[in-house]
Design a protein around this motif. Structure first.
Motif, PDB file in Angstrom:
ATOM      1  N   ALA A 190      30.830  41.784  33.296  1.00 53.71           N
ATOM      2  CA  ALA A 190      30.447  41.611  31.888  1.00 53.71           C
ATOM      3  C   ALA A 190      30.169  40.158  31.566  1.00 53.71           C
ATOM      4  N   TRP A 191      28.916  39.856  31.178  1.00 55.94           N
ATOM      5  CA  TRP A 191      28.654  38.507  30.632  1.00 55.94           C
ATOM      6  C   TRP A 191      28.618  38.547  29.106  1.00 55.94           C
ATOM      7  N   SER A 192      28.816  37.370  28.499  1.00 55.56           N
ATOM      8  CA  SER A 192      29.056  37.298  27.050  1.00 55.56           C
ATOM      9  C   SER A 192      30.047  38.384  26.618  1.00 55.56           C
ATOM     10  N   PRO A 193      31.203  38.434  27.276  1.00 54.19           N
ATOM     11  CA  PRO A 193      32.165  39.508  27.003  1.00 54.19           C
ATOM     12  C   PRO A 193      32.718  39.461  25.586  1.00 54.19           C
ATOM     13  N   LEU A 194      32.628  38.266  24.949  1.00 56.98           N
ATOM     14  CA  LEU A 194      33.098  38.127  23.563  1.00 56.98           C
ATOM     15  C   LEU A 194      31.919  38.139  22.596  1.00 56.98           C
ATOM     16  N   ALA A 195      30.742  38.587  23.077  1.00 59.89           N
ATOM     17  CA  ALA A 195      29.519  38.511  22.262  1.00 59.89           C
ATOM     18  C   ALA A 195      29.326  37.090  21.733  1.00 59.89           C
ATOM     19  N   ARG A 196      29.600  36.129  22.629  1.00 57.17           N
ATOM     20  CA  ARG A 196      29.481  34.691  22.290  1.00 57.17           C
ATOM     21  C   ARG A 196      30.373  34.319  21.109  1.00 57.17           C
ATOM     22  N   GLY A 197      31.472  35.032  20.954  1.00 57.67           N
ATOM     23  CA  GLY A 197      32.439  34.752  19.893  1.00 57.67           C
ATOM     24  C   GLY A 197      32.146  35.501  18.606  1.00 57.67           C
ATOM     25  N   ARG A 198      30.944  36.112  18.524  1.00 58.07           N
ATOM     26  CA  ARG A 198      30.525  36.682  17.232  1.00 58.07           C
ATOM     27  C   ARG A 198      31.284  37.943  16.842  1.00 58.07           C
ATOM     28  N   VAL A 199      31.772  38.690  17.845  1.00 59.85           N
ATOM     29  CA  VAL A 199      32.446  39.949  17.530  1.00 59.85           C
ATOM     30  C   VAL A 199      33.896  39.720  17.070  1.00 59.85           C
ATOM     31  N   LEU A 200      34.361  38.474  17.225  1.00 60.88           N
ATOM     32  CA  LEU A 200      35.794  38.234  17.033  1.00 60.88           C
ATOM     33  C   LEU A 200      36.239  38.298  15.580  1.00 60.88           C
ATOM     34  N   ASP A 201      35.280  38.282  14.645  1.00 58.89           N
ATOM     35  CA  ASP A 201      35.644  38.410  13.226  1.00 58.89           C
ATOM     36  C   ASP A 201      35.839  39.860  12.797  1.00 58.89           C
ATOM     37  N   ASP A 202      35.589  40.782  13.703  1.00 56.70           N
ATOM     38  CA  ASP A 202      35.684  42.193  13.325  1.00 56.70           C
ATOM     39  C   ASP A 202      37.137  42.548  12.963  1.00 56.70           C
ATOM     40  N   PRO A 203      37.355  43.126  11.768  1.00 60.44           N
ATOM     41  CA  PRO A 203      38.735  43.425  11.334  1.00 60.44           C
ATOM     42  C   PRO A 203      39.451  44.440  12.234  1.00 60.44           C
ATOM     43  N   THR A 204      38.695  45.306  12.893  1.00 61.23           N
ATOM     44  CA  THR A 204      39.317  46.272  13.825  1.00 61.23           C
ATOM     45  C   THR A 204      40.064  45.537  14.922  1.00 61.23           C
ATOM     46  N   LEU A 205      39.440  44.473  15.435  1.00 61.76           N
ATOM     47  CA  LEU A 205      40.049  43.719  16.537  1.00 61.76           C
ATOM     48  C   LEU A 205      41.269  42.955  16.050  1.00 61.76           C
ATOM     49  N   ALA A 206      41.171  42.427  14.826  1.00 63.12           N
ATOM     50  CA  ALA A 206      42.326  41.707  14.259  1.00 63.12           C
ATOM     51  C   ALA A 206      43.509  42.656  14.099  1.00 63.12           C
ATOM     52  N   ALA A 207      43.225  43.877  13.637  1.00 65.47           N
ATOM     53  CA  ALA A 207      44.314  44.850  13.411  1.00 65.47           C
ATOM     54  C   ALA A 207      44.966  45.242  14.743  1.00 65.47           C
ATOM     55  N   GLY A 209      44.995  43.444  17.393  1.00 68.32           N
ATOM     56  CA  GLY A 209      45.697  42.250  17.870  1.00 68.32           C
ATOM     57  C   GLY A 209      47.051  42.088  17.198  1.00 68.32           C
ATOM     58  N   GLU A 210      47.075  42.341  15.906  1.00 65.97           N
ATOM     59  CA  GLU A 210      48.333  42.210  15.161  1.00 65.97           C
ATOM     60  C   GLU A 210      49.395  43.159  15.720  1.00 65.97           C
ATOM     61  N   LYS A 211      48.946  44.359  16.036  1.00 70.38           N
ATOM     62  CA  LYS A 211      49.868  45.374  16.571  1.00 70.38           C
ATOM     63  C   LYS A 211      50.512  44.909  17.888  1.00 70.38           C
ATOM     64  N   HIS A 212      49.745  44.172  18.699  1.00 69.87           N
ATOM     65  CA  HIS A 212      50.240  43.780  20.028  1.00 69.87           C
ATOM     66  C   HIS A 212      50.677  42.319  20.092  1.00 69.87           C
ATOM     67  N   GLY A 213      50.553  41.592  18.972  1.00 72.05           N
ATOM     68  CA  GLY A 213      50.872  40.159  19.007  1.00 72.05           C
ATOM     69  C   GLY A 213      49.856  39.378  19.822  1.00 72.05           C
ATOM     70  N   GLN A 218      41.801  38.109  22.932  1.00 74.30           N
ATOM     71  CA  GLN A 218      42.645  38.729  23.969  1.00 74.30           C
ATOM     72  C   GLN A 218      42.493  40.252  23.961  1.00 74.30           C
ATOM     73  N   VAL A 219      42.323  40.829  22.766  1.00 68.68           N
ATOM     74  CA  VAL A 219      42.122  42.287  22.668  1.00 68.68           C
ATOM     75  C   VAL A 219      40.820  42.679  23.373  1.00 68.68           C
ATOM     76  N   VAL A 220      39.743  41.939  23.095  1.00 70.13           N
ATOM     77  CA  VAL A 220      38.452  42.287  23.698  1.00 70.13           C
ATOM     78  C   VAL A 220      38.514  42.117  25.221  1.00 70.13           C
ATOM     79  N   LEU A 221      39.138  41.042  25.662  1.00 70.02           N
ATOM     80  CA  LEU A 221      39.192  40.799  27.111  1.00 70.02           C
ATOM     81  C   LEU A 221      40.073  41.834  27.804  1.00 70.02           C
ATOM     82  N   ARG A 222      41.139  42.243  27.122  1.00 72.57           N
ATOM     83  CA  ARG A 222      41.989  43.299  27.688  1.00 72.57           C
ATOM     84  C   ARG A 222      41.216  44.615  27.782  1.00 72.57           C
ATOM     85  N   TRP A 223      40.374  44.883  26.772  1.00 76.60           N
ATOM     86  CA  TRP A 223      39.529  46.086  26.781  1.00 76.60           C
ATOM     87  C   TRP A 223      38.606  46.076  28.002  1.00 76.60           C
TER      88      TRP A 223
END
Ligand SMILES: NC(=O)c1ccc[n+]([C@@H]2O[C@H](COP(=O)([O-])OP(=O)(O)OC[C@H]3O[C@@H](n4cnc5c(N)ncnc54)[C@H](OP(=O)(O)O)[C@@H]3O)[C@@H](O)[C@H]2O)c1
Length: 277
Positions: A190-207, A209-213, A218-223
């Motif tokens: 996978a290249w641009s695995p973080l969508a060049r950082g652009r996907v990181l504002d998505d509230p789904t990922l924040a939620a 992440g909060e659940k797992h600390g 880190q959530v996207v990379l773990r996925w």
């Protein structure tokens, strides 16, 4: 090669292995590359992804040497650029890359883009087969190849590419191409695995992440890791490079995976392989 302290290795069809998690260095200035690569290796990275196009092969090589970790422990990828496609041109470009890296072999050499308008990737692939035969490219593969490009390559190839490195991130999950790769024994990276950082504002990922600390990155990379692909996030900051590697101490559950699956929009952050080159 031993496995890095955190990253498992994935088997390649040629019998070799690749650390699943690595450092990408696109848009890392050559003057910063040595520092970041050395720091990443100190943090446990054992896999670096560069390319002629990135103009930082010299810095990458310097960082590997500065780390003091043995050459055989580090998996180094570089790529032949579109302007250098063709049999003789590719052999020359490879020599230049090795010289800049200061290495006598690379672990993986990739055709960077199929560049179908040039229609030279079959010749280019023959050069990669030569380099593999010489042992100077231990494994060979492609990048940005869609199924029709691979169909044509495979019909003319002696060696099958072991990797297809493609844009792959939560908005562009590439189910069909991943299935094609898998059916042909080709590992997806996978290249641009973080969508060049652009996907990181998505509230789904924040939620999630909060659940797992964990952070959204880190959530996207773990996925990616749980999807079984190789993954090479980039950062210009050593703190983020370390943050990105701390993904081997938690697991996404079925609900998390379903929520990330639902983020697919088909949106690319990079170029379309049919039109580049
Ligand atoms: N084969 C190909 O055609 C191709 C194409 C593109 C990329 N690649 C390879 O794939 C690698 C990764 O892709 P990429 O560099 O395009 O994009 P990426 O890894 O998806 O994202 C990098 C961006 O995300 C930011 N970032 C990284 N970690 C972060 C974190 N923990 N929190 C917040 N932001 C973070 C970085 O900012 P900072 O740098 O400021 O931290 C940078 O702007 C490349 O470096 C290259 O090796 C290959």
């Amino acid at each position: 090669m031993t496995t890095s302290p955190f990253s498992p290795s994935l088997q390649l069809a040629d019998g070799r292995a690749i650390p699943q998690f690595g450092l990408g260095v696109y848009k890392v200035d050559d003057s910063l590359a040595a520092h970041l690569v050395e720091g990443a290796i100190e943090a446990g990275y054992r896999h670096v992804d560069t390319a002629k196009l990135y103009f930082n092969e010299a810095g990458v090589g310097a960082g590997i040497r500065a780390s003091g970790v043995q050459r055989e422990e580090i998996f180094v990828t570089t790529k032949v650029w579109n302007d250098d496609q063709g049999y003789d041109e590719t052999l020359r470009a490879f020599d230049t890359s090795l010289e800049l890296l200061g290495l006598d072999y690379v672990d993986l050499y990739l055709i960077h883009w199929p560049a179908p308008a040039q229609d030279r990737y079959v010749e280019t692939w023959r050069a990669l087969e030569t380099l593999k035969g010489e042992g100077r490219a231990r494994s060979i593969g492609v990048s940005n190849f869609n199924a029709p490009h691979l169909d044509k390559l495979l019909a003319n190839a002696t060696e099958t590419p072991v990797i297809n490195q493609i844009e792959l991130q939560p908005w562009l999950q590439q189910h069909e191409l991943r299935a094609y790769n898998a059916a042909h024994g080709i590992l997806t990276e996978a290249w641009s695995p973080l969508a060049r950082g652009r996907v990181l504002d998505d509230p789904t990922l924040a939620a999630i992440g909060e659940k797992h600390g964990k952070t959204p990155a880190q959530v996207v990379l773990r996925w990616h890791v749980q999807s079984g692909v190789a993954v090479i996030p980039k950062s210009n900051s050593l703190d983020r490079i370390r943050e990105n590697s701390l993904i081997f101490d938690f697991e996404l559950d079925a609900a998390d995976l379903a929520a990330i699956a639902a983020l697919e929009t088909g949106e690319r952050t990079g170029s379309d392989p049919d039109t580049v080159g």
